[in-house]
Design a protein around this motif. Structure first.
Motif, PDB file in Angstrom:
ATOM      1  N   GLN A  96       0.860  -1.184   0.000  1.00  0.00           N
ATOM      2  CA  GLN A  96       0.000   0.000   0.000  1.00  0.00           C
ATOM      3  C   GLN A  96       0.894   1.231   0.000  1.00  0.00           C
ATOM      4  OE1 GLN A  96      -3.398  -0.307   0.248  1.00  0.00           O
ATOM      5  NE2 GLN A  96      -4.003   1.803   0.534  1.00  0.00           N
ATOM      6  N   LEU A 120      -2.097   5.808   6.507  1.00  0.00           N
ATOM      7  CA  LEU A 120      -3.035   5.093   5.646  1.00  0.00           C
ATOM      8  C   LEU A 120      -4.432   5.555   6.059  1.00  0.00           C
ATOM      9  CD1 LEU A 120      -1.739   1.408   5.551  1.00  0.00           C
ATOM     10  CD2 LEU A 120      -1.781   3.051   3.681  1.00  0.00           C
ATOM     11  N   TYR A 123      -7.194   2.015   7.526  1.00  0.00           N
ATOM     12  CA  TYR A 123      -6.334   0.924   7.965  1.00  0.00           C
ATOM     13  C   TYR A 123      -7.153  -0.319   8.298  1.00  0.00           C
ATOM     14  CZ  TYR A 123      -3.235  -1.709  11.044  1.00  0.00           C
ATOM     15  OH  TYR A 123      -2.495  -2.694  11.636  1.00  0.00           O
ATOM     16  N   HIS A 127      -3.076  -4.840   6.407  1.00  0.00           N
ATOM     17  CA  HIS A 127      -1.915  -4.018   6.048  1.00  0.00           C
ATOM     18  C   HIS A 127      -0.715  -4.434   6.900  1.00  0.00           C
ATOM     19  CE1 HIS A 127      -5.207  -1.151   4.783  1.00  0.00           C
ATOM     20  NE2 HIS A 127      -4.517  -1.359   3.662  1.00  0.00           N
ATOM     21  N   PHE A 130       2.738  -2.521   6.432  1.00  0.00           N
ATOM     22  CA  PHE A 130       2.685  -1.192   7.041  1.00  0.00           C
ATOM     23  C   PHE A 130       2.798  -1.296   8.560  1.00  0.00           C
ATOM     24  CE2 PHE A 130       0.330   2.485   8.721  1.00  0.00           C
ATOM     25  CZ  PHE A 130       1.041   3.507   8.121  1.00  0.00           C
TER      26      PHE A 130
END
Length: 162
Positions: A96, A120, A123, A127, A130
Motif C-alpha cells: 500500500q 493510511l 487501515y 496491512h 505497514f
C-alpha cells in the motif's frame, strides 16, 4: 564600634543581600520565560482498524519547535533525513502507498501542530507490511529546539516500543 559604622555595615549587608535576591530572581524569570515557550514534540503510532493509521507528530508544548535535524533508520540501516526521497524509498517496500508529510531542515512547527508523517486513510489488519514497518522496523529521531535555541531536544520513535 560607633553607631555610624554599624549603620554603614548594615547598609552594605542589606545592599549585597538585595543584589543576590535580584540576580536569583532574574535567573528564575529567564528560566520561566524559556519554559513558557518550550516545545514538546511527541511521536505516536496509531493502528486502529477502520480509521486513519500511521505515525503522528504533535507539538504538545507551549511554543513553536524548530526542527534542526532528523534521522531515519529502517532494519538497522541508516536511510537519511525525513525527506521525500527517504519517504519514497520506504514506501516502495510496501504493498500500500501511504501518504507522507515531510519537511526541510530547519522547519518550524507551531504550538498545537498535529499531523501524520506517514498514514493510511482506511487501515485494516491486512496491512501487515505497514504495521511491521511502523511497529518493528522504523527508527525515527527528530532533533529540535525552541526559538531561544541551543537545547537539542529529541523526539524518538524506537522499533518495538509500543
Amino acid at each position: 564600634m560607633d553607631s555610624e559604622t554599624v549603620i554603614a555595615v548594615s547598609a552594605v549587608v542589606i545592599a549585597v543581600a538585595s543584589l543576590v535576591v535580584s540576580v536569583r530572581q532574574g535567573r528564575a524569570a529567564r528560566q520561566h520565560n524559556r519554559n513558557s515557550v518550550r516545545p514538546l514534540l511527541v511521536l505516536q503510532r496509531t493502528l486502529v482498524p477502520g480509521r486513519v493509521a500511521g505515525l503522528r507528530l504533535a507539538n504538545s508544548g507551549l511554543g513553536p519547535a524548530v526542527i534542526t535535524s532528523t534521522m531515519v533508520i529502517v532494519d538497522g540501516e541508516r536511510i537519511g533525513p525525513w525527506s521525500k526521497a527517504t519517504a519514497d524509498r520506504i514506501r516502495t517496500s510496501l504493498g500500500q502507498w501511504p501518504t507522507v508529510m515531510t519537511f526541510r531542515e530547519p522547519q518550524y512547527l507551531a504550538s498545537g501542530y498535529d499531523e501524520y508523517l506517514l498514514k493510511l486513510p482506511d487501515y485494516t489488519r491486512d496491512h501487515v507490511e505497514f504495521t511491521k514497518l511502523i511497529s518493528d522496523r522504523l527508527y525515527l529521531e527528530i532533533r529540535y529546539e525552541s526559538l531561544y535555541g541551543g537545547e537539542d531536544f529529541r523526539a524518538t520513535l524506537v522499533p518495538g516500543d509500543l
